[in-house]
Structures are given as structure tokens and as C-alpha cells.
Design a protein around this motif. Structure first.
Motif, PDB file in Angstrom:
ATOM      1  N   GLY A   1       0.798  -1.221   0.000  1.00 53.18           N
ATOM      2  CA  GLY A   1       0.000   0.000   0.000  1.00 53.18           C
ATOM      3  C   GLY A   1       0.829   1.269   0.000  1.00 53.18           C
ATOM      4  N   ASP A   2       2.128   1.149   0.324  1.00 49.96           N
ATOM      5  CA  ASP A   2       2.995   2.331   0.378  1.00 49.96           C
ATOM      6  C   ASP A   2       3.521   2.693  -1.016  1.00 49.96           C
TER       7      ASP A   2
ATOM      8  N   ILE B   1       9.696   8.397 -11.470  1.00 48.49           N
ATOM      9  CA  ILE B   1       8.443   7.682 -11.735  1.00 48.49           C
ATOM     10  C   ILE B   1       7.864   7.164 -10.425  1.00 48.49           C
ATOM     11  N   PRO B   2       6.756   7.761  -9.928  1.00 45.75           N
ATOM     12  CA  PRO B   2       6.123   7.253  -8.703  1.00 45.75           C
ATOM     13  C   PRO B   2       5.321   5.975  -8.991  1.00 45.75           C
ATOM     14  N   LEU B   3       5.502   4.977  -8.139  1.00 46.70           N
ATOM     15  CA  LEU B   3       4.746   3.730  -8.210  1.00 46.70           C
ATOM     16  C   LEU B   3       4.168   3.434  -6.830  1.00 46.70           C
TER      17      LEU B   3
ATOM     18  N   THR C   1      14.994  -3.995  -7.440  1.00 46.61           N
ATOM     19  CA  THR C   1      14.018  -4.811  -6.721  1.00 46.61           C
ATOM     20  C   THR C   1      13.518  -4.048  -5.504  1.00 46.61           C
ATOM     21  N   VAL C   2      12.208  -4.088  -5.318  1.00 45.03           N
ATOM     22  CA  VAL C   2      11.609  -3.523  -4.115  1.00 45.03           C
ATOM     23  C   VAL C   2      10.981  -4.657  -3.320  1.00 45.03           C
ATOM     24  N   VAL C   3      11.296  -4.709  -2.032  1.00 45.56           N
ATOM     25  CA  VAL C   3      10.776  -5.744  -1.137  1.00 45.56           C
ATOM     26  C   VAL C   3       9.531  -5.177  -0.450  1.00 45.56           C
ATOM     27  N   ILE C   4       8.418  -5.877  -0.620  1.00 42.52           N
ATOM     28  CA  ILE C   4       7.129  -5.401  -0.099  1.00 42.52           C
ATOM     29  C   ILE C   4       6.700  -6.320   1.049  1.00 42.52           C
ATOM     30  N   ALA C   5       6.535  -5.748   2.219  1.00 39.57           N
ATOM     31  CA  ALA C   5       6.088  -6.511   3.393  1.00 39.57           C
ATOM     32  C   ALA C   5       4.574  -6.455   3.501  1.00 39.57           C
ATOM     33  N   ALA C   6       4.007  -7.502   4.111  1.00 45.26           N
ATOM     34  CA  ALA C   6       2.560  -7.548   4.310  1.00 45.26           C
ATOM     35  C   ALA C   6       2.143  -6.536   5.373  1.00 45.26           C
ATOM     36  N   VAL C   7       0.928  -6.115   5.294  1.00 42.82           N
ATOM     37  CA  VAL C   7       0.394  -5.193   6.292  1.00 42.82           C
ATOM     38  C   VAL C   7       0.261  -5.944   7.617  1.00 42.82           C
ATOM     39  N   PRO C   8       0.850  -5.451   8.704  1.00 45.69           N
ATOM     40  CA  PRO C   8       0.764  -6.168   9.987  1.00 45.69           C
ATOM     41  C   PRO C   8      -0.670  -6.238  10.496  1.00 45.69           C
TER      42      PRO C   8
END
Length: 248
Positions: free
Chosen positions: A57-58, A134-136, A170-177
């Protein structure tokens, strides 16, 4: 009929040849200089992701920079990514000042196009020439590869250079706690459960001689008692009169 001198034609030819020689002497170096400047653009491109670790979501930003940039008048930069993990952000990509920047999106791709305007010179620089920001936005947990999959560079003279699989990150995406349930405070009083109210019996009415009734209307009983007493008194009087009559 007018007669022409035979010597006039060679003289005109000599004049034309002299003019051509003068023209070549004047414009030849300029043409050679233009040909020398018609060189393809150059740029060594790199890709950076900031931040490299986010929560689902970030947002994050992909920045494409160029080193050893020379006469870069316009370009197309195509990014590719996993659409299940990444999507374009609401903010539009930006390019260098002094030009026009546009964006085209597709399934799992985003292409940034930039061109200089009018007679503006092409971009040049030895290092850190920012070509696009470039915003993602991250969507779900995972490790998302963002790749500069295709580029097209154009010089001010129209020379074109293309390349594929130029750079990646590479971007590492963590789950929402998931919020943990909070334990109750033992010092706080627990809510008391009140018993259901029961109907209280109607208070006993006090009659004459402090005789209590049971909540039922006692008037009929008093009337019946008075009537019985009257009958008893009448019967006694009748008996007494009969006895007196017998004696007489």
C-alpha cells in the motif's frame, strides 16, 4: 538574325565553373562540419528505487539517471513490473526542465517519453542527469522486480539508438501487519450483570380489626360476614319470642 560570337560560350562556361568552385570552397567545410556533428546520442542509464523496502500500500519512486550523456534530444523509457505487486501511483512521472514529458501505461508497463522543445539543445552531462522520476505504489507482499526493459534515444540531428534490458531494481514489499488483540486491564472493574427484576407481591391491605387480606378485594367477605351476623341475631330473637309465648 543576330550573329553569336563563337568565343562567348567558352567564356560563360569558365565563369560557371569559377562560381561552382567558389561555392564549394565556401559551403564545403560547413557540410563536412554538419556531417561530423550528425552523431548518435550517448547515455549510460541506471535505475534506482527509493525506498527499497515498503509495506503493501505504500508508494515508492523509481529514478532513471544517465551518465556520459551527449546530445540527447528526446527519449522513450519503458518500465516493466509485476502488476499483481506494483501499479502506477496517482502522481505523474516527471522529466527534466525545459522539455515536455508524457506517460503511457499498459498491463505491467509504463513508458515515459520526453523531448526538448524547439531549438533547445539536447541534454548533455557527465553524470547524474535525471531523465525521469516515476512514482509507483506497492499492492501486495512479495519481491517485485522493476526493469528498464526498453529505451529509445534520439539526438538533435535525428540519430536513433535503441536498447533492451538496460537496468533493473528490486523492491521488497512486506505484508500489512495484523493488529494483535489487547489484553484487558485486570485493575478495571468488570461489568456487573444485574439480575432481572421480579414482580413484588402487592402489599396486604389492612381491614378492620387488623385482619390482613391477601391482595384480593375483601369487600364481599365483609358483606357476607355482616349478613351472617344479622341472620344469626334474627334467628336468636325468633327463638326467644317462641319460648316466651309458650310460657304465657
Amino acid at each position: 538574325m543576330t550573329a553569336h560570337s563563337p568565343a562567348s560560350r567558352p567564356r560563360s562556361a569558365r565563369r560557371l565553373g569559377a562560381a561552382l568552385v567558389a561555392a564549394l570552397a565556401l559551403f564545403g567545410p560547413l557540410a563536412a562540419a554538419s556531417a561530423a556533428h550528425a552523431a548518435p546520442p550517448t547515455a549510460t542509464l541506471s535505475l534506482e528505487i527509493d525506498p527499497a523496502e515498503v509495506t503493501a500500500g505504500d508508494p515508492f519512486v523509481v529514478t532513471v539517471t544517465g551518465a556520459a550523456v551527449s546530445d540527447l534530444y528526446s527519449y522513450d523509457l519503458e518500465l516493466s513490473y509485476d502488476p499483481a505487486l506494483v501499479e502506477p501511483a496517482t502522481d505523474a512521472p516527471t522529466g527534466p526542465a525545459g522539455g515536455f514529458t508524457s506517460t503511457v501505461t499498459g498491463p505491467g508497463t509504463l513508458t515515459v517519453s520526453h523531448t526538448r522543445l524547439g531549438t533547445s539543445p539536447g541534454l548533455s552531462g557527465t553524470s547524474d542527469v535525471v531523465l525521469a522520476s516515476i512514482p509507483l505504489r506497492s499492492l501486495a507482499a512479495g519481491s517485485a522486480l522493476v526493469q528498464l526493459s526498453s529505451v529509445r534515444l534520439v539526438s538533435s540531428t535525428g540519430e536513433v539508438v535503441t536498447a533492451n534490458d538496460v537496468a533493473s531494481g528490486t523492491v521488497v514489499i512486506a505484508a500489512v501487519p495484523v493488529p494483535e488483540p489487547q489484553p484487558s486491564d485486570p485493575s478495571s472493574p468488570s461489568p456487573s450483570v444485574s439480575a432481572s427484576a421480579t414482580a413484588a407481591p402487592a402489599p396486604a391491605a389492612q381491614g378492620p380489626n387488623d385482619l390482613a387480606t391477601t391482595g384480593v378485594d375483601a369487600t364481599p367477605w365483609f358483606v357476607s360476614g355482616a349478613l351472617g351476623v344479622a341472620l344469626l341475631a334474627g334467628g336468636t330473637l325468633l327463638v326467644l319470642r317462641r319460648r316466651q309465648a309458650v310460657r304465657e
